[in-house]
Motif scaffolding. Sequence first.
Motif, mmCIF file in Angstrom:
data_model
loop_
_atom_site.group_PDB
_atom_site.id
_atom_site.type_symbol
_atom_site.label_atom_id
_atom_site.label_comp_id
_atom_site.label_asym_id
_atom_site.label_seq_id
_atom_site.Cartn_x
_atom_site.Cartn_y
_atom_site.Cartn_z
ATOM 1 N N LYS A 300 0.818 -1.217 0.000
ATOM 2 C CA LYS A 300 0.000 0.000 0.000
ATOM 3 C C LYS A 300 0.857 1.276 0.000
ATOM 4 N N LYS A 303 2.763 1.638 -3.424
ATOM 5 C CA LYS A 303 1.906 2.066 -4.534
ATOM 6 C C LYS A 303 1.568 3.552 -4.434
ATOM 7 N N GLU A 304 1.225 3.994 -3.238
ATOM 8 C CA GLU A 304 0.839 5.392 -3.063
ATOM 9 C C GLU A 304 2.012 6.336 -3.316
ATOM 10 N N MET A 306 4.588 5.698 -5.428
ATOM 11 C CA MET A 306 4.849 5.695 -6.867
ATOM 12 C C MET A 306 3.797 6.515 -7.611
ATOM 13 N N GLU A 307 2.547 6.466 -7.120
ATOM 14 C CA GLU A 307 1.488 7.264 -7.745
ATOM 15 C C GLU A 307 1.740 8.766 -7.574
ATOM 16 N N ARG A 308 2.470 9.124 -6.533
ATOM 17 C CA ARG A 308 2.817 10.527 -6.294
ATOM 18 C C ARG A 308 4.138 10.920 -6.937
ATOM 19 N N GLY A 309 4.721 9.997 -7.673
ATOM 20 C CA GLY A 309 5.988 10.280 -8.341
ATOM 21 C C GLY A 309 7.195 10.215 -7.438
ATOM 22 N N ASP A 359 4.404 -2.549 -14.658
ATOM 23 C CA ASP A 359 4.416 -1.191 -14.121
ATOM 24 C C ASP A 359 5.710 -0.947 -13.351
#
Length: 380
Positions: A300, A303-304, A306-309, A359
């Motif tokens: 969790k 992922k969060e 990586m989603e924020r760069g 990904d």
Amino acid sequence: MKAVHFGAGNIGRGFIGLQLVKTGYEVCFVDVNTTVVEALKTRNSYDVGYASEQAGRETVEGVTALNSLSEPEQVIAAIRKADVITTAVGPTLLAKIAPLIAEGLQQREQNTPVYIIACENMIGGSKHLEQEVARYQSIQEDWYFPNAAVDRIVPLQHHEDPLYVEVEEFFEWVVETKDLPESHPHINGVTYVEDIEPFIERKLFTVNTGHAIASYLGALFEKETIAESLQDPRIRRGVQTALYETGWLLLEKYGFNPVDHSAYIQKNMKRFENPRIHDEIVRVARSPIRKLSPSDRLVKPAKELMERGIEADGLARGIAAALTYFDPNDSESSELHAYISKHGIEDTLHTYLKLSAKDALGSRIIEHYEAMQNPVNSIA
């Protein structure tokens, strides 16, 4: 004041039950361990020791116990009279104790509030328990299920006395108040907050994430305890890297003070390194499927981020180490090991972690996993 606590294990006796007794509750433990239940019935007390330089100890008195398998009617009667009901049984067992709790709640007199707090290593534990209870009994308006976050390291115990338990001095117990009346009970040592989510994720992404990565990297390098693992600079660096990554995420989401959170990370590193706590790798590393699930302590936050760069290389390394872990005595570890052997790492990522090998995070995990097939060179 009366409390019923499900789970007379080390957390139950060394943390939750201890704090309830300190508050003035008469505590009835509920468990299936005949030896522990009978000892509590006979002695009505037990000792808690502290893994610290002072090495103190205190006696917890005024307790008893019931066996939920052989004495269900007595458990129901105890729930009927309880002011507080707590659990420390493990997330997977909440569904098993829910029918008994539901029956006890159903037999309570109307307009007698009760507070049911699941003290488990999971997000939304009390609400999950409420859903399980609701399968058997409609929830009444004066049955309160406030979510909680708990934190105290209690390693595996090896004592002649089946009731003696040794714990670290540090503990944290946070309870959410947003759905509680002003007259809710105040338990000794509990921090009450309006919104518990920041505290749950701070604990999950720091204490649980760090503990898990220390165990999986420790197993990779054939260590026996968490403290021993962190004496290895490769492992210590791996854990600390992951915790500063999760720290960035927590700062982004909740606005924690950076200086305070850095101090929180270092405090927890010191807790992990405590040589007086013989915290075995096999205890901390068990149940890797649960710990690798998309909503838990490793995947969790990665992922969060990586989603924020934000790079999550330390977390990816920890996840890869968890995928290499194998303990034939642990059912989840055996299942995961067999699945990887039969279907390969890419299919395993998709099935258990809900990640794609294509990904950024999935490919990073696979890169570390493949490097760990030669563990001497797996951590730069």
